[in-house]
Design a protein around this motif. Structure first.
Motif, PDB file in Angstrom:
ATOM      1  N   ARG A 774       0.864  -1.178   0.000  1.00 40.02           N
ATOM      2  CA  ARG A 774       0.000   0.000   0.000  1.00 40.02           C
ATOM      3  C   ARG A 774       0.905   1.234   0.000  1.00 40.02           C
ATOM      4  NH1 ARG A 774      -5.051  -0.952   1.713  1.00 40.02           N
ATOM      5  NH2 ARG A 774      -5.444   0.917   0.483  1.00 40.02           N
ATOM      6  N   ASN A 775       0.581   2.237  -0.822  1.00 35.03           N
ATOM      7  CA  ASN A 775       1.501   3.361  -0.945  1.00 35.03           C
ATOM      8  C   ASN A 775       0.834   4.738  -0.917  1.00 35.03           C
ATOM      9  OD1 ASN A 775       0.449   3.735  -3.597  1.00 35.03           O
ATOM     10  ND2 ASN A 775       1.942   2.279  -4.411  1.00 35.03           N
ATOM     11  N   ASN A 776      -0.482   4.780  -0.738  1.00 35.89           N
ATOM     12  CA  ASN A 776      -1.171   6.067  -0.655  1.00 35.89           C
ATOM     13  C   ASN A 776      -1.921   6.106   0.665  1.00 35.89           C
ATOM     14  OD1 ASN A 776      -2.659   8.394  -0.913  1.00 35.89           O
ATOM     15  ND2 ASN A 776      -3.467   7.920  -2.939  1.00 35.89           N
ATOM     16  N   TYR A 777      -1.414   6.898   1.613  1.00 34.74           N
ATOM     17  CA  TYR A 777      -2.016   6.902   2.945  1.00 34.74           C
ATOM     18  C   TYR A 777      -3.440   7.445   2.934  1.00 34.74           C
ATOM     19  CZ  TYR A 777      -2.513   7.440   7.965  1.00 34.74           C
ATOM     20  OH  TYR A 777      -2.966   7.347   9.253  1.00 34.74           O
ATOM     21  N   ASN A 778      -3.735   8.351   1.997  1.00 36.20           N
ATOM     22  CA  ASN A 778      -5.111   8.831   1.878  1.00 36.20           C
ATOM     23  C   ASN A 778      -6.077   7.697   1.552  1.00 36.20           C
ATOM     24  OD1 ASN A 778      -4.931  11.586   2.479  1.00 36.20           O
ATOM     25  ND2 ASN A 778      -4.149  12.063   0.443  1.00 36.20           N
ATOM     26  N   ASN A 779      -5.579   6.685   0.885  1.00 33.68           N
ATOM     27  CA  ASN A 779      -6.408   5.533   0.535  1.00 33.68           C
ATOM     28  C   ASN A 779      -6.669   4.641   1.752  1.00 33.68           C
ATOM     29  OD1 ASN A 779      -7.899   3.922  -1.137  1.00 33.68           O
ATOM     30  ND2 ASN A 779      -6.169   3.019  -2.199  1.00 33.68           N
ATOM     31  N   ILE A 780      -5.895   4.820   2.821  1.00 32.31           N
ATOM     32  CA  ILE A 780      -6.104   4.070   4.059  1.00 32.31           C
ATOM     33  C   ILE A 780      -7.081   4.816   4.962  1.00 32.31           C
ATOM     34  CG2 ILE A 780      -4.995   3.290   6.189  1.00 32.31           C
ATOM     35  CD1 ILE A 780      -4.190   1.484   3.997  1.00 32.31           C
ATOM     36  N   ILE A 781      -6.780   6.096   5.220  1.00 31.20           N
ATOM     37  CA  ILE A 781      -7.597   6.846   6.174  1.00 31.20           C
ATOM     38  C   ILE A 781      -8.842   7.434   5.537  1.00 31.20           C
ATOM     39  CG2 ILE A 781      -5.651   7.431   7.645  1.00 31.20           C
ATOM     40  CD1 ILE A 781      -5.694  10.242   6.353  1.00 31.20           C
ATOM     41  N   GLY A 782      -8.893   7.444   4.215  1.00 30.37           N
ATOM     42  CA  GLY A 782      -9.992   8.104   3.529  1.00 30.37           C
ATOM     43  C   GLY A 782     -11.049   7.178   2.992  1.00 30.37           C
ATOM     44  N   ARG A 783     -11.117   5.957   3.530  1.00 30.98           N
ATOM     45  CA  ARG A 783     -12.054   4.987   2.970  1.00 30.98           C
ATOM     46  C   ARG A 783     -12.581   4.082   4.073  1.00 30.98           C
ATOM     47  NH1 ARG A 783     -12.161   2.748  -2.508  1.00 30.98           N
ATOM     48  NH2 ARG A 783     -10.210   3.830  -2.954  1.00 30.98           N
ATOM     49  N   THR A 784     -13.842   3.726   3.996  1.00 31.31           N
ATOM     50  CA  THR A 784     -14.409   2.762   4.927  1.00 31.31           C
ATOM     51  C   THR A 784     -14.409   1.374   4.288  1.00 31.31           C
ATOM     52  OG1 THR A 784     -16.682   2.955   4.141  1.00 31.31           O
ATOM     53  CG2 THR A 784     -15.974   4.534   5.819  1.00 31.31           C
ATOM     54  N   LEU A 785     -14.613   0.358   5.111  1.00 35.36           N
ATOM     55  CA  LEU A 785     -14.890  -0.960   4.561  1.00 35.36           C
ATOM     56  C   LEU A 785     -16.163  -0.889   3.726  1.00 35.36           C
ATOM     57  CD1 LEU A 785     -14.265  -3.527   7.434  1.00 35.36           C
ATOM     58  CD2 LEU A 785     -13.235  -3.581   5.173  1.00 35.36           C
ATOM     59  N   PRO A 786     -16.236  -1.662   2.639  1.00 37.10           N
ATOM     60  CA  PRO A 786     -17.512  -1.724   1.929  1.00 37.10           C
ATOM     61  C   PRO A 786     -18.635  -2.102   2.890  1.00 37.10           C
ATOM     62  CG  PRO A 786     -15.798  -2.787   0.646  1.00 37.10           C
ATOM     63  CD  PRO A 786     -15.183  -2.457   1.984  1.00 37.10           C
ATOM     64  N   ILE A 787     -19.768  -1.453   2.720  1.00 38.47           N
ATOM     65  CA  ILE A 787     -20.883  -1.655   3.627  1.00 38.47           C
ATOM     66  C   ILE A 787     -21.624  -2.916   3.210  1.00 38.47           C
ATOM     67  CG2 ILE A 787     -23.008  -0.631   4.534  1.00 38.47           C
ATOM     68  CD1 ILE A 787     -21.820   2.091   3.735  1.00 38.47           C
ATOM     69  N   VAL A 788     -21.515  -3.947   4.022  1.00 42.83           N
ATOM     70  CA  VAL A 788     -22.115  -5.229   3.697  1.00 42.83           C
ATOM     71  C   VAL A 788     -23.628  -5.061   3.581  1.00 42.83           C
ATOM     72  CG1 VAL A 788     -22.474  -7.593   4.470  1.00 42.83           C
ATOM     73  CG2 VAL A 788     -20.266  -6.474   4.839  1.00 42.83           C
ATOM     74  N   GLY A 789     -24.180  -5.600   2.517  1.00 44.40           N
ATOM     75  CA  GLY A 789     -25.626  -5.543   2.337  1.00 44.40           C
ATOM     76  C   GLY A 789     -26.087  -4.363   1.515  1.00 44.40           C
ATOM     77  N   SER A 790     -25.202  -3.405   1.226  1.00 41.48           N
ATOM     78  CA  SER A 790     -25.600  -2.248   0.420  1.00 41.48           C
ATOM     79  C   SER A 790     -24.873  -2.303  -0.902  1.00 41.48           C
ATOM     80  CB  SER A 790     -25.250  -0.949   1.150  1.00 41.48           C
ATOM     81  OG  SER A 790     -23.866  -0.826   1.284  1.00 41.48           O
ATOM     82  N   THR A 791     -25.606  -2.256  -1.981  1.00 40.28           N
ATOM     83  CA  THR A 791     -25.004  -2.308  -3.306  1.00 40.28           C
ATOM     84  C   THR A 791     -25.611  -1.244  -4.198  1.00 40.28           C
ATOM     85  OG1 THR A 791     -26.635  -3.918  -4.086  1.00 40.28           O
ATOM     86  CG2 THR A 791     -24.581  -4.793  -3.175  1.00 40.28           C
ATOM     87  N   VAL A 792     -24.802  -0.773  -5.112  1.00 38.80           N
ATOM     88  CA  VAL A 792     -25.265   0.136  -6.153  1.00 38.80           C
ATOM     89  C   VAL A 792     -24.839  -0.479  -7.470  1.00 38.80           C
ATOM     90  CG1 VAL A 792     -25.091   2.430  -7.130  1.00 38.80           C
ATOM     91  CG2 VAL A 792     -25.040   2.119  -4.647  1.00 38.80           C
ATOM     92  N   ASN A 793     -25.838  -0.759  -8.335  1.00 42.44           N
ATOM     93  CA  ASN A 793     -25.539  -1.500  -9.558  1.00 42.44           C
ATOM     94  C   ASN A 793     -24.760  -2.775  -9.254  1.00 42.44           C
ATOM     95  OD1 ASN A 793     -26.778   0.302 -11.419  1.00 42.44           O
ATOM     96  ND2 ASN A 793     -25.061   1.690 -11.138  1.00 42.44           N
ATOM     97  N   LYS A 794     -25.102  -3.414  -8.139  1.00 34.29           N
ATOM     98  CA  LYS A 794     -24.519  -4.679  -7.701  1.00 34.29           C
ATOM     99  C   LYS A 794     -23.045  -4.545  -7.339  1.00 34.29           C
ATOM    100  CE  LYS A 794     -27.777  -7.518 -10.303  1.00 34.29           C
ATOM    101  NZ  LYS A 794     -27.959  -8.623 -11.257  1.00 34.29           N
ATOM    102  N   ALA A 795     -22.576  -3.353  -7.086  1.00 35.84           N
ATOM    103  CA  ALA A 795     -21.205  -3.136  -6.622  1.00 35.84           C
ATOM    104  C   ALA A 795     -21.245  -2.759  -5.146  1.00 35.84           C
ATOM    105  CB  ALA A 795     -20.533  -2.025  -7.422  1.00 35.84           C
ATOM    106  N   GLN A 796     -20.318  -3.295  -4.353  1.00 35.96           N
ATOM    107  CA  GLN A 796     -20.269  -2.961  -2.944  1.00 35.96           C
ATOM    108  C   GLN A 796     -19.991  -1.471  -2.765  1.00 35.96           C
ATOM    109  OE1 GLN A 796     -20.844  -4.875  -0.356  1.00 35.96           O
ATOM    110  NE2 GLN A 796     -20.935  -6.902  -1.281  1.00 35.96           N
ATOM    111  N   VAL A 797     -20.676  -0.846  -1.810  1.00 37.48           N
ATOM    112  CA  VAL A 797     -20.510   0.581  -1.562  1.00 37.48           C
ATOM    113  C   VAL A 797     -19.454   0.785  -0.486  1.00 37.48           C
ATOM    114  CG1 VAL A 797     -21.639   2.673  -0.728  1.00 37.48           C
ATOM    115  CG2 VAL A 797     -22.883   1.095  -2.215  1.00 37.48           C
ATOM    116  N   SER A 798     -18.419   1.512  -0.808  1.00 37.89           N
ATOM    117  CA  SER A 798     -17.406   1.916   0.155  1.00 37.89           C
ATOM    118  C   SER A 798     -17.395   3.440   0.195  1.00 37.89           C
ATOM    119  CB  SER A 798     -16.023   1.391  -0.258  1.00 37.89           C
ATOM    120  OG  SER A 798     -15.041   1.761   0.681  1.00 37.89           O
ATOM    121  N   LEU A 799     -17.477   4.008   1.386  1.00 40.26           N
ATOM    122  CA  LEU A 799     -17.548   5.456   1.505  1.00 40.26           C
ATOM    123  C   LEU A 799     -16.143   6.052   1.515  1.00 40.26           C
ATOM    124  CD1 LEU A 799     -20.350   5.783   4.210  1.00 40.26           C
ATOM    125  CD2 LEU A 799     -20.571   5.602   1.724  1.00 40.26           C
ATOM    126  N   ILE A 800     -16.016   7.235   0.910  1.00 41.48           N
ATOM    127  CA  ILE A 800     -14.725   7.895   0.767  1.00 41.48           C
ATOM    128  C   ILE A 800     -14.796   9.284   1.387  1.00 41.48           C
ATOM    129  CG2 ILE A 800     -13.106   8.875  -0.921  1.00 41.48           C
ATOM    130  CD1 ILE A 800     -13.704   6.520  -2.718  1.00 41.48           C
TER     131      ILE A 800
END
Length: 851
Positions: A774-800
């Protein structure tokens, strides 16, 4: 085949007899390749965190563009060294980096920026010591500003820093004017911070307390994404950071503060019972301890005259503390109060989340070391230094000497723009009429937390007084070996929690006057879920399949073997040609015009539909195509699509995504490169929690002294190996009876390749590649785990995180700690076994005779 005498042959056959006898009748259709590796872990310089952080300090010095000013030395070199000390102190000496590691959580660092405002006079030992009769017109008792933690990896700023030594006998009249820090240092630090979280922390992510972006019936905040609350009253909540077993609420902190302030002999050390010790110099057992408690974090700051018990009795002495430099929880308890005043919102509601957060005011407090209202406590580090709690997406930079250096931050997270999403007027994205937004409180940086409570520092070798005095030795991280956090006692730890407006109520549900209910914060079932710095050897995934929910952390390397043809007499050095795949194998489509086989695009399985970019380290893609279906049930492709993906192609691309291939060979990332044949043999070393604990404390992991011979997965060489095969797949007549592809005739998947394998011209390029970090720290602190059970166009939703100033994705190529800093496979041997079969024409003839 013609047998020969054993004296003439090996295993009864000569090479010539095989060459002459089998070729007219048999195919050497299938090769099986397997790689054996001699696996021995060898760390390089910079592998252990203490070494790497020191290397980053050196890179920081090299990257600085520093104006060298000073008037206490005649020698230019001495002036330069003095200015470097001045510049290094807020960042690395001990500064943001090492104070954060000692704290287990991000900290900031206070500085003076304007000459003439430094609060010290001749004979002082503490900051602000002689203000009562000190410097005319400058007795403000304040540091000019605080450098935020984000300055290590994100900010590009212009700052003037005055020397930070409080003792006038050791102070330099020195100024470091930092005009820029180059991207080389920032990207290396971003990689280090990202991998500290990813490698060592449980789940590979920082602790997060998240509000629900939907109600209990799985509907987003109403059809319009609005929130209901009573705008006629004060609504508030508190974000709490604590290290205490007896002070567990804001009310308890207030009571303890009064107790300390009203008792001249009291201090936080004898009021608070810490849950653990991360770093301390209060190791003497004498009444000196309160004055040493936080001395490793920065210079002392004047508090007041306190009554000190000495041999001659109680004596009033000037005392100091280190609250401006110690982490917010250090004295036991710190909190931020988020208040929404009555009628601060427009209308009667409901209200958008952004309007609520933009009208919240913030106040801060923490338990003092000695007294509230002192210079030290007024300058104390507060919760906002460690935890992202504000919605402040606009960054303020140094524009003049009095400006506040402040990082852009936001506690609002929102869904990125998946396929078909519509951007609203405020940049929000709506799905079915509802906003996908949430509030997330999370540390700006988090690293392993261990307990050093029971550690006894080793007596210094130079202590000759015959006592056991260890006052000069700190106990804590990277000094001694720390104990694990208790899995039985959930109160043992540094915890991040929330409170509503009733200080005696630990909020799991909202109540009148509290923001927790309207914002739908769903607390963990126990406080242990919010402990900072817990280590773990698994990465959590959003998969609903139990066997796929946690992925074991590993170190890894891979051996890459690429066959190519070497053609002599083609120029001075000869000519090399790679063996080509048919593009449809990777990118989908018909293998050739008259084929009945149409493949699906295997590369599309590696594209995040929410960002239209390759999945990076945030999603651990399984090595097998069958497991991909389990990880993304109801995926946007559908089972019929996945059934048409070439499985060996998927497995190859998965390893290309996992390891760092040279850019000119990486046709996963560069679609301008024609696909070609390669084999990637993977070797991994599983990591236990004990291994991670050792490595973080710069000690050899448990597997460090072992050496093993490991065998990779067996690969079947699936290229066409004779012209018969090539003709068979190129002849329309071969398919005229409608029987389709015959694996026995063509070799499995042989028709996915352009070229016939020529054993006489073939050479092999064999080399080792490193696992991708992993090489972009913003990608670590700036993202949640995908929200299980919530999908948009059948893609897992991860908040940024809203308003991040940098790209949210990991970079394709950057610094690669820790994987570039160790070797795993020292020797490798590739073995090949061959399966001989009849020619396609003979098999075809035999089948016709049977019918």
């Amino acid at each position: 085949m013609t047998p020969k005498s054993p004296e003439e042959t090996k295993d009864g056959y000569t090479e010539t007899s095989i060459e002459q006898d089998y070729r007219p009748k048999l195919w050497s259709t299938r090769f099986k390749l397997v790689c054996e590796g001699f696996v021995k872990f060898l760390p390089y310089s910079g592998f252990y965190p203490a070494e790497r952080s020191a290397q980053l300090g050196h890179m920081f010095i090299q990257s600085l563009n520093v104006a060298l000013t000073g008037n206490t030395h005649d020698d230019l070199q001495a002036i330069s060294q003095g200015n470097l000390r001045t510049a290094m102190q807020p960042f690395f000496a001990p500064g943001l980096m090492y104070n954060s590691i000692k704290a287990g959580v991000a900290v900031d660092y206070p500085i003076f920026t304007t000459p003439g405002t430094k609060q010290v006079s001749t004979g002082s030992y503490y900051w602000f010591q002689h203000l009562s009769g000190g410097l005319p017109g400058t007795d403000t008792g304040k540091f000019n500003t605080r450098i935020p933690f984000e300055a290590l990896h994100e900010l590009n700023y212009n700052a003037t820093i005055l020397d930070g030594e409080a003792n006038t006998a050791a102070q330099l009249v020195s100024t470091a004017s930092i005009s820029s820090i180059n991207r080389r240092f920032r990207t290396a630090t971003s990689n280090f911070l990202a991998e500290v979280t990813n490698t060592f922390l449980r789940d590979g992510r920082p602790t997060q307390i998240r509000s629900a972006p939907w109600t209990d019936n799985n509907q987003y905040h109403g059809d319009t994404g609005m929130i209901n609350l009573d705008n006629t009253q004060t609504n508030l909540m508190r974000v709490v950071l604590k290290n205490s077993t007896n002070i567990t609420t804001v009310a308890g902190c207030m009571s303890a503060s009064v107790q300390i302030s009203e008792n001249d002999t009291s201090c936080s050390l004898n009021v608070n019972n810490p849950a653990l010790t991360m770093y301390s110099r209060a190791t003497t057992g004498y009444n000196l301890d309160p004055h040493l408690y936080g001395s490793s974090f920065g210079p002392p700051c004047f508090t007041k005259k306190k009554v000190i018990t000495e041999a001659a009795g109680n004596v009033a002495r000037e005392v100091s503390s280190f609250e401006p430099f110690t982490p917010p929880y250090y004295d036991g308890f710190a909190y931020a109060t988020l208040t929404l005043a009555p009628y601060s919102l427009s209308g009667t509601g409901p209200y958008p989340l952004s309007e609520i957060m933009e009208n919240i005011t913030y106040t801060y407090d923490r338990l003092p070391t000695f007294n509230t209202g002192t210079y030290a406590h007024n300058n104390a580090m507060m919760v906002s230094a460690s935890i992202t709690i504000r919605h402040n997406p606009i960054m303020t930079k140094f524009v003049d000497a009095t400006a506040q250096l402040e990082a852009a931050e936001s506690c609002i997270f929102e869904a990125p723009n998946p396929i078909g999403a519509v951007a609203g007027p405020g940049g929000e994205y709506t799905f079915g009429g509802g906003f996908i937004r949430a509030i997330v409180f999370s540390p700006k940086f988090e690293c392993p937390v261990l307990d050093f409570t029971d550690v006894v520092p080793t007596k210094p070798f130079y202590a000759t007084d015959g006592t056991t005095n260890t006052a000069v030795v700190a106990k804590g991280m990277w000094h001694q070996y720390g104990a694990d956090l208790s899995t039985e006692d959930e109160t043992r730890g540094i915890t991040l929690d929330l409170e509503g407006n009733d200080p005696n109520t630990f909020a799991t549900t909202g109540h009148t006057g509290s923001l927790l209910g309207p914002l739908q914060f769903k607390m963990s079932p126990s406080a242990i879920g919010n402990r900072l710095g817990e280590m773990g050897s698994y990465i959590r995934t959003p998969s609903p399949v139990p066997s796929q929910k946690y992925v074991k952390k590993t170190f890894g390397e891979a051996i890459v073997a690429i066959p190519f043809k070497f053609i002599e007499n083609q120029g001075i050095e000869g000519k090399t040609e790679l063996y080509r795949m048919r593009p449809a194998t990777i990118y989908g489509g018909k293998i050739y015009d008259y084929s009945s086989i149409e493949l699906a695009n295997a590369r599309d399985l590696f594209i995040d539909p929410a960002t239209n970019a390759l999945y990076d380290g945030n999603v651990t893609l399984p090595s097998q195509l069958e497991d991909y279906k389990k990880l993304f049930p109801g995926n946007i492709f559908g089972d019929s699509y996945l059934a048409r993906v070439n499985e060996p192609a998927y497995e190859l691309l998965q390893k290309m995504n996992k390891y760092m291939l040279p850019p000119h060979l990486d046709f996963l990332r560069d679609t301008n490169i024609d696909p070609f044949v390669m084999y990637i043999f993977e070797f991994e070393q599983p990591l236990s929690t004990r291994d991670l604990k050792n490595i973080w404390q710069n000690i050899e992991p448990t597997f460090g002294k072992t050496a093993t011979i490991s065998e990779s997965k067996v690969f079947e060489h699936i290229m066409p190996t004779t012209n018969d095969q090539k003709k068979a797949k190129d002849m329309t007549a071969f398919y005229q009876d409608g029987t389709g592809v015959d694996d026995t005739a063509t070799g499995p998947n042989a028709l996915y390749f352009w070229d016939v394998f020529d054993e006489d011209l073939t050479r092999w390029a064999v080399f080792k590649v490193k696992k991708r970090a992993r090489n972009n720290y913003n990608n670590i602190i700036g993202r949640t785990l995908p929200i299980v059970g919530s999908t948009v166009n059948k893609a897992q939703v991860s908040l940024i995180r809203y308003g991040l100033p940098e790209d949210i994705r990991d970079y394709a190529y950057s610094y690669n700690w820790p994987h570039d800093f160790y070797s795993l496979v020292e020797l490798a041997k590739i073995s090949v076994s061959t399966t001989f079969e009849k020619r396609a024409v003979d098999i075809r003839k035999a089948k016709k005779e049977e019918t």
